[in-house]
Design an enzyme around this catalytic site. Structure first.
Site, PDB file in Angstrom:
ATOM      1  N   TRP A  21       0.590  -1.472   0.132  1.00 35.92           N
ATOM      2  CA  TRP A  21       0.267  -0.150   0.014  1.00 35.92           C
ATOM      3  C   TRP A  21       0.404   0.871   0.187  1.00 35.92           C
ATOM      4  O   TRP A  21       0.671   2.358  -0.840  1.00 35.92           O
ATOM      5  CB  TRP A  21      -0.331   0.365   1.388  1.00 35.92           C
ATOM      6  CG  TRP A  21      -1.813   1.192   0.780  1.00 35.92           C
ATOM      7  CD1 TRP A  21      -2.514   2.232   0.595  1.00 35.92           C
ATOM      8  CD2 TRP A  21      -2.369   1.987   2.732  1.00 35.92           C
ATOM      9  NE1 TRP A  21      -3.033   2.947   1.230  1.00 35.92           N
ATOM     10  CE2 TRP A  21      -3.259   3.179   2.758  1.00 35.92           C
ATOM     11  CE3 TRP A  21      -2.459   1.162   3.884  1.00 35.92           C
ATOM     12  CZ2 TRP A  21      -4.149   3.780   3.023  1.00 35.92           C
ATOM     13  CZ3 TRP A  21      -3.669   1.837   4.475  1.00 35.92           C
ATOM     14  CH2 TRP A  21      -3.874   3.158   4.036  1.00 35.92           C
ATOM     15  N   TYR A  57      -4.201   1.643  -5.075  1.00 39.39           N
ATOM     16  CA  TYR A  57      -3.168   1.970  -4.519  1.00 39.39           C
ATOM     17  C   TYR A  57      -2.453   2.463  -5.627  1.00 39.39           C
ATOM     18  O   TYR A  57      -1.625   2.328  -5.982  1.00 39.39           O
ATOM     19  CB  TYR A  57      -2.044   0.839  -3.795  1.00 39.39           C
ATOM     20  CG  TYR A  57      -3.157  -0.258  -2.944  1.00 39.39           C
ATOM     21  CD1 TYR A  57      -3.631   0.345  -1.954  1.00 39.39           C
ATOM     22  CD2 TYR A  57      -1.960  -1.298  -2.319  1.00 39.39           C
ATOM     23  CE1 TYR A  57      -4.103  -0.774  -0.520  1.00 39.39           C
ATOM     24  CE2 TYR A  57      -2.607  -2.924  -1.369  1.00 39.39           C
ATOM     25  CZ  TYR A  57      -3.511  -1.900  -0.648  1.00 39.39           C
ATOM     26  OH  TYR A  57      -4.480  -2.791   0.308  1.00 39.39           O
ATOM     27  N   ALA A 295       6.972  -1.165   3.991  1.00 40.36           N
ATOM     28  CA  ALA A 295       8.086  -0.809   3.987  1.00 40.36           C
ATOM     29  C   ALA A 295       8.293   0.422   2.629  1.00 40.36           C
ATOM     30  O   ALA A 295       8.123  -0.242   1.803  1.00 40.36           O
ATOM     31  CB  ALA A 295       8.956  -1.787   3.682  1.00 40.36           C
ATOM     32  N   GLN A 300      14.310  -0.997   5.921  1.00 45.05           N
ATOM     33  CA  GLN A 300      11.982  -1.527   6.506  1.00 45.05           C
ATOM     34  C   GLN A 300      12.718  -3.273   6.449  1.00 45.05           C
ATOM     35  O   GLN A 300      12.270  -3.106   7.057  1.00 45.05           O
ATOM     36  CB  GLN A 300      11.360  -0.746   5.616  1.00 45.05           C
ATOM     37  CG  GLN A 300      11.597   1.046   6.707  1.00 45.05           C
ATOM     38  CD  GLN A 300      10.488   1.955   6.472  1.00 45.05           C
ATOM     39  OE1 GLN A 300      10.055   1.591   5.357  1.00 45.05           O
ATOM     40  NE2 GLN A 300      11.198   2.932   7.011  1.00 45.05           N
TER      41      GLN A 300
END
Length: 327
Positions: A21, A57, A295, A300
């Protein structure tokens, strides 16, 4: 990394999945395509083989990024999960929201899952993803204007055609899942679940455990709240949806951070971050098969993947649960 088969299927997924997303930028204050691609590729290098995206998204941006990121990989080594049922280009169905696309243009989003729309969206997703099949196709949100039977007859057709392997739902309650199951085998429900948002434990989790359905938990980090990095008074970027969310009030951030400090010694003992501890706890919950972790960059991604590098004892899980009750 740990891998599990989604219930009632031969679709084996990584229990930490890449949630794409934020990679699409929409409602997250923009995106950097190159960083997003690197984030997905870094996750894959750490054993994250499952990627969850959706057309809405970034209005196609996330799916395009996913397609670019997996290009060159053996298709059968990656599981692509995407969705349908949120249209920004067709004013039909249930009105969902006024929004802006990544360029700042006003858009109206509708929840619509009519048969012709399901077929159309799947074709568009296949094109953007650069693949000829989708591993798990999920309805994004319920659409009250279309019979569930009609929606999943369309999905069943796509499965028969080989364009989709399995069908799933998102944000469905028990009665909606039962209705969909009459038409098409539903193997999973993707729902919001985190340490501070556990409503699904009342009905959805017991139903899925009895019926043999997998649960994919989205927002397990509660959109960054459970990292412990947010402080009261935090200012979100323009276009970031969290600014209006109840979990991001100064009071709730303060309470959550106090809880996180209490469980931090467990993370320290495992040489893990708080985020990794939260993700590990999530996939250890009854009924939860997958935790979707977003991430924005490779660092991340790698950190999320390493959440499965340690085990939690029953005593540690009980301590976390007891402290949760005090929030």
């Amino acid at each position: 990394m740990k891998y599990e088969k989604l219930a009632g299927s031969d679709l084996e997924v990584s229990v930490i999945a890449f949630g794409a997303w934020a990679a699409g930028g929409w409602m997250w204050g923009s995106t950097d395509r190159n960083e997003a691609i690197k984030a997905i590729q870094a996750a894959y290098a750490e054993g994250v083989t499952t990627i969850d995206t959706a057309p809405i998204y970034g209005q196609g941006t996330s799916e395009e990024i996913v397609g670019q990121a997996i290009k060159g990989n053996s298709r059968d080594k990656v599981q692509i999960l995407t969705k349908f049922g949120m249209r920004w280009d067709l004013p039909k169905g249930d009105f969902a929201m006024h929004s802006k696309d990544n360029s700042g243009k006003d858009i109206d989003v509708y929840k619509y899952a009519g048969k012709e729309s399901v077929i159309y969206e799947c074709e568009q997703s296949l094109r953007r993803l650069g693949t000829d099949y989708i591993d798990l196709l999920q309805i994004h949100w319920p659409d009250s204007t279309t019979p569930i039977e009609e929606t999943f007859e369309a999905v069943a057709t796509l499965i028969e055609q080989g364009k989709v392997r399995y069908a799933g739902v998102c944000n469905y309650d028990v009665s909606q899942m039962e209705e969909a199951q009459k038409v098409c085998n539903i193997i999973s429900n993707q729902v919001p679940y985190s340490m501070v948002k556990r409503e699904i434990e009342e009905e959805v989790v017991p139903f899925c455990l009895v019926q043999g359905k997998s649960i994919l938990a989205y927002s397990p980090m509660e959109r960054g709240l459970l990292t412990g990095k947010l402080k009261s008074g935090h200012q979100f970027a323009e276009g970031d949806h969290r600014a209006q969310n109840k979990f991001f009030t100064d009071e709730f951030i303060t309470k959550t951070n106090a809880f996180l400090q209490k469980i931090k010694p467990i993370a320290d003992e495992k040489n893990a971050t708080l985020s990794q501890l939260v993700l590990n706890w999530t996939v250890n919950r009854p009924g939860i098969t997958v935790a979707l972790a977003g991430a924005r960059n490779a660092e991340q991604s790698i950190s999320n993947a390493k959440a499965m590098h340690f085990e939690l004892s029953e005593e540690e899980i009980n301590f976390i649960n007891d402290e949760l009750e005090k929030i």
